[in-house]
Design a protein around this motif. Structure first.
Motif, PDB file in Angstrom:
ATOM      1  N   VAL A 134       0.840  -1.199   0.000  1.00  0.00           N
ATOM      2  CA  VAL A 134       0.000   0.000   0.000  1.00  0.00           C
ATOM      3  C   VAL A 134       0.877   1.252   0.000  1.00  0.00           C
ATOM      4  N   TRP A 135       1.911   1.272   0.831  1.00  0.00           N
ATOM      5  CA  TRP A 135       2.772   2.453   0.909  1.00  0.00           C
ATOM      6  C   TRP A 135       3.583   2.644  -0.370  1.00  0.00           C
ATOM      7  N   ARG A 136       3.939   1.547  -1.013  1.00  0.00           N
ATOM      8  CA  ARG A 136       4.645   1.659  -2.284  1.00  0.00           C
ATOM      9  C   ARG A 136       3.740   2.305  -3.332  1.00  0.00           C
ATOM     10  N   ALA A 137       2.452   1.905  -3.342  1.00  0.00           N
ATOM     11  CA  ALA A 137       1.509   2.493  -4.292  1.00  0.00           C
ATOM     12  C   ALA A 137       1.255   3.968  -3.976  1.00  0.00           C
ATOM     13  N   GLY A 169     -15.537  -4.263  19.463  1.00  0.00           N
ATOM     14  CA  GLY A 169     -16.921  -3.988  19.102  1.00  0.00           C
ATOM     15  C   GLY A 169     -17.009  -3.293  17.757  1.00  0.00           C
ATOM     16  N   ASP A 170     -17.832  -2.252  17.676  1.00  0.00           N
ATOM     17  CA  ASP A 170     -18.026  -1.523  16.416  1.00  0.00           C
ATOM     18  C   ASP A 170     -17.064  -0.346  16.249  1.00  0.00           C
ATOM     19  N   ALA A 171     -16.147  -0.153  17.204  1.00  0.00           N
ATOM     20  CA  ALA A 171     -15.299   1.033  17.157  1.00  0.00           C
ATOM     21  C   ALA A 171     -14.285   1.026  16.015  1.00  0.00           C
ATOM     22  N   PRO A 172     -13.582  -0.079  15.742  1.00  0.00           N
ATOM     23  CA  PRO A 172     -12.611  -0.048  14.635  1.00  0.00           C
ATOM     24  C   PRO A 172     -13.266  -0.034  13.269  1.00  0.00           C
ATOM     25  N   ASP A 173     -12.480   0.292  12.278  1.00  0.00           N
ATOM     26  CA  ASP A 173     -12.848   0.147  10.871  1.00  0.00           C
ATOM     27  C   ASP A 173     -12.317  -1.217  10.438  1.00  0.00           C
ATOM     28  N   TYR A 174     -13.182  -2.113   9.999  1.00  0.00           N
ATOM     29  CA  TYR A 174     -12.764  -3.484   9.692  1.00  0.00           C
ATOM     30  C   TYR A 174     -12.633  -3.703   8.193  1.00  0.00           C
ATOM     31  N   LEU A 175     -11.558  -4.414   7.805  1.00  0.00           N
ATOM     32  CA  LEU A 175     -11.311  -4.745   6.408  1.00  0.00           C
ATOM     33  C   LEU A 175     -10.778  -6.166   6.321  1.00  0.00           C
ATOM     34  N   ASP A 176     -10.996  -6.805   5.184  1.00  0.00           N
ATOM     35  CA  ASP A 176     -10.424  -8.127   4.955  1.00  0.00           C
ATOM     36  C   ASP A 176      -8.902  -7.998   4.851  1.00  0.00           C
ATOM     37  N   PRO A 177      -8.136  -8.896   5.477  1.00  0.00           N
ATOM     38  CA  PRO A 177      -6.679  -8.757   5.441  1.00  0.00           C
ATOM     39  C   PRO A 177      -6.043  -8.983   4.073  1.00  0.00           C
ATOM     40  N   ILE A 178      -6.810  -9.439   3.091  1.00  0.00           N
ATOM     41  CA  ILE A 178      -6.256  -9.571   1.740  1.00  0.00           C
ATOM     42  C   ILE A 178      -6.840  -8.538   0.773  1.00  0.00           C
ATOM     43  N   ASP A 179      -7.632  -7.600   1.297  1.00  0.00           N
ATOM     44  CA  ASP A 179      -8.244  -6.568   0.466  1.00  0.00           C
ATOM     45  C   ASP A 179      -7.300  -5.372   0.351  1.00  0.00           C
ATOM     46  N   GLY A 180      -6.282  -5.506  -0.477  1.00  0.00           N
ATOM     47  CA  GLY A 180      -5.292  -4.446  -0.600  1.00  0.00           C
ATOM     48  C   GLY A 180      -5.872  -3.121  -1.031  1.00  0.00           C
ATOM     49  N   GLY A 208      -8.929  -2.080  -0.587  1.00  0.00           N
ATOM     50  CA  GLY A 208      -9.716  -1.540   0.522  1.00  0.00           C
ATOM     51  C   GLY A 208      -8.835  -0.848   1.552  1.00  0.00           C
ATOM     52  N   TRP A 209      -7.688  -1.454   1.872  1.00  0.00           N
ATOM     53  CA  TRP A 209      -6.749  -0.824   2.803  1.00  0.00           C
ATOM     54  C   TRP A 209      -6.170   0.457   2.199  1.00  0.00           C
ATOM     55  N   LEU A 210      -5.894   0.438   0.915  1.00  0.00           N
ATOM     56  CA  LEU A 210      -5.380   1.629   0.250  1.00  0.00           C
ATOM     57  C   LEU A 210      -6.381   2.779   0.355  1.00  0.00           C
ATOM     58  N   ARG A 211      -7.648   2.497   0.074  1.00  0.00           N
ATOM     59  CA  ARG A 211      -8.678   3.550   0.161  1.00  0.00           C
ATOM     60  C   ARG A 211      -8.831   4.056   1.589  1.00  0.00           C
ATOM     61  N   ALA A 212      -8.830   3.118   2.558  1.00  0.00           N
ATOM     62  CA  ALA A 212      -9.018   3.521   3.955  1.00  0.00           C
ATOM     63  C   ALA A 212      -7.873   4.427   4.421  1.00  0.00           C
ATOM     64  N   ILE A 213      -6.661   4.068   4.091  1.00  0.00           N
ATOM     65  CA  ILE A 213      -5.509   4.864   4.524  1.00  0.00           C
ATOM     66  C   ILE A 213      -5.526   6.236   3.855  1.00  0.00           C
ATOM     67  N   ARG A 214      -5.887   6.297   2.582  1.00  0.00           N
ATOM     68  CA  ARG A 214      -6.014   7.602   1.911  1.00  0.00           C
ATOM     69  C   ARG A 214      -7.108   8.432   2.583  1.00  0.00           C
ATOM     70  N   PRO A 264      -6.936  15.799   5.445  1.00  0.00           N
ATOM     71  CA  PRO A 264      -6.871  16.780   6.541  1.00  0.00           C
ATOM     72  C   PRO A 264      -8.121  16.811   7.411  1.00  0.00           C
ATOM     73  N   ASN A 265      -9.284  16.776   6.813  1.00  0.00           N
ATOM     74  CA  ASN A 265     -10.536  16.780   7.582  1.00  0.00           C
ATOM     75  C   ASN A 265     -11.316  15.514   7.260  1.00  0.00           C
ATOM     76  N   SER A 266     -10.699  14.380   7.550  1.00  0.00           N
ATOM     77  CA  SER A 266     -11.245  13.083   7.166  1.00  0.00           C
ATOM     78  C   SER A 266     -12.573  12.787   7.864  1.00  0.00           C
ATOM     79  N   ARG A 267     -13.622  12.651   7.069  1.00  0.00           N
ATOM     80  CA  ARG A 267     -14.914  12.269   7.646  1.00  0.00           C
ATOM     81  C   ARG A 267     -14.872  10.849   8.193  1.00  0.00           C
ATOM     82  N   ARG A 268     -14.135   9.998   7.491  1.00  0.00           N
ATOM     83  CA  ARG A 268     -14.072   8.598   7.923  1.00  0.00           C
ATOM     84  C   ARG A 268     -13.361   8.487   9.280  1.00  0.00           C
ATOM     85  N   ARG A 269     -12.305   9.249   9.449  1.00  0.00           N
ATOM     86  CA  ARG A 269     -11.604   9.236  10.728  1.00  0.00           C
ATOM     87  C   ARG A 269     -12.456   9.855  11.829  1.00  0.00           C
ATOM     88  N   ALA A 270     -13.168  10.934  11.497  1.00  0.00           N
ATOM     89  CA  ALA A 270     -14.052  11.571  12.476  1.00  0.00           C
ATOM     90  C   ALA A 270     -15.142  10.613  12.917  1.00  0.00           C
TER      91      ALA A 270
END
Length: 431
Positions: free
Chosen positions: A275-278, A372-383, A385-391, A396-402
């Motif tokens: 993900v970081w390489r991309a 519980g429901d607090a974390p954001d959950y993703l499949d560990p092979i969904d590269g 999905g992880w790329l989108r979540a990290i972006r 700066p004002n991430s709604r997803r993080r908020a």
């Protein structure tokens, strides 16, 4: 004199693994729990047992408590982060415009004097004469908090000669049984053996999650012990993570994520590096701090970090970080990342949530039990999905993080260490 009904039985706590940990510059999750259990029992008069050159022997309680204090002092568990060289080096690397290959790996070096002292302490314990196991009080509990050496027949043979002693073991997971591809080949033999020894001999077992309870009960039933009592005690989080810690002012304006855990294939660091390489190829890479020592079967991860220029500029590897240093980094991180393929509990997830830090984690049953429901959950092979979540979290004002921060606040994540010990004490009293 017969024991009063409900009175706590005498406890013999196995400190064998514990007294070797001064050779490590920082604790892992099992270390933290082992030390917490040892301090709990020993401070109440438990008898320490250690493997020496003469085999298992009893030691003095004050000697074991002194060893705990010494090792935890070396780990700087209560130290000012101003004296944590690894934390300061991480801050410097995060503030730099670009890392270089020499600064990408930051590790604490204890120095010759400390190494010599630790080896001397380990030698003293190895040649400790101690007292014979015949002095263990009748009806005592033998508690092994780490499963250390329970795969060795010679180490557990003494229990056959003392049927009055009730063995209890802490079982963290059966992942080497279920997912042997993520572990050293020898673990495919040793881990089933140690858990069979536990199933055959133990008067009871302690686990940290319902998921592990169900798996161990199935394993025990396969080995003729469908009736073995199992206690579920949620792992406590260090009080350090409960402190109100502001984001590090020295890192204002720096976007970074943290991942915490030994570098080994089960932790799935390779997904994050891709993900970081991309992200780096797009010029969008925040910083990534990999907190943890190098473990096993990690050649691909190590080679990729060493040879990929994009990762050298954006990924910081830090071994030996103190717990206060980790807490401080969590306070300013965009999120803790946990893309594991399997966990027995996932202590960093609990630590981050108690600290109020967002978590992006693999969609594992045990993580849902812990968070519980607090974390954001993703499949560990969904590269992707992880790329989108990290972006998204890096905006700066991430709604997803908020939204993640709102879920943490609504969940009112609690940390009750005393309940952990009380649950275990009640379980032992009922055996």
């Amino acid at each position: 004199m017969p024991m009063t009904h409900g009175a706590p039985p005498p406890v013999v706590y196995d400190v064998t693994r514990l007294v070797t940990r001064g050779l490590n510059t920082s604790p892992n999750g099992i270390d933290r729990i082992d030390f917490a259990l040892a301090r709990h029992f020993l401070s109440r008069g438990a008898i320490p047992l250690s493997c020496t050159a003469l085999g298992p022997r009893l030691a003095k309680t004050d000697e074991a408590l002194a060893a705990i204090d010494e090792i935890e002092s070396f780990w700087r568990e209560d130290a000012d982060i101003g004296r944590d060289a690894v934390y300061q080096a991480v801050v410097a690397a995060l503030k730099a415009e670009g890392a270089n290959r020499e600064s990408a790996q930051l590790a604490r070096k204890p120095g010759f004097a400390r190494i010599e002292r630790n080896w001397r302490a380990l030698r003293d314990w190895a040649f400790h004469l101690g007292r014979p196991l015949s002095e263990i009080p009748e009806g005592a509990i033998y508690f092994n908090g780490t499963q250390f050496l329970l795969d060795r027949p010679w180490y557990v043979r003494w229990l056959d000669a003392r049927p009055d002693v009730k063995p209890v073991a802490f079982v963290y997971d059966l992942l080497p049984v279920d997912q042997p591809q993520f572990f050293r080949p020898i673990e495919a033999t040793l881990h089933p053996r140690r858990n069979r020894n536990i199933a055959h001999r133990a008067a009871g077992v302690v686990v940290s999650a319902r998921v592990v309870e169900a798996r161990f009960k199935a394993f025990a039933a396969e080995n003729g012990r469908a009736d073995i009592p199992v206690c579920v005690a949620r792992l406590p989080v260090s009080p350090v993570f409960e402190t109100q810690t502001p984001a590090p002012p020295e890192l204002a304006g720096v976007d970074y994520f943290v991942v915490c855990g030994t570098i080994e294939p089960r932790k799935n660091h390779l997904l994050l590096l891709n993900v970081w390489r991309a992200l780096g190829a797009r010029g969008e890479a925040p910083k990534l701090v990999i907190i943890g020592k190098r473990g096993w079967l990690n050649e691909n991860v190590v080679d990729m970090m060493a040879r990929c220029p994009t990762l050298a500029a954006n990924v910081i590897e830090a071994a030996g970080l103190s717990t206060p240093g980790l807490r401080r980094l969590m306070a300013g991180a965009r999120a803790l990342l946990m893309p594991s393929f399997g966990e027995g509990f996932g202590l960093p997830v609990a630590e981050a949530l108690v600290a109020g830090a967002p978590v992006i984690a693999s969609d594992l049953d045990v993580f849902r039990e812990v968070g519980g429901d607090a974390p954001d959950y993703l499949d560990p092979i969904d590269g992707l999905g992880w790329l989108r979540a990290i972006r998204d979290y890096a905006e700066p004002n991430s709604r997803r993080r908020a939204a993640a921060l709102s879920r943490i606040a609504a969940a009112r994540i609690e940390n009750r260490p005393q309940q952990f010990f009380e649950t275990i004490d009640q379980f032992l009293a009922g055996l």
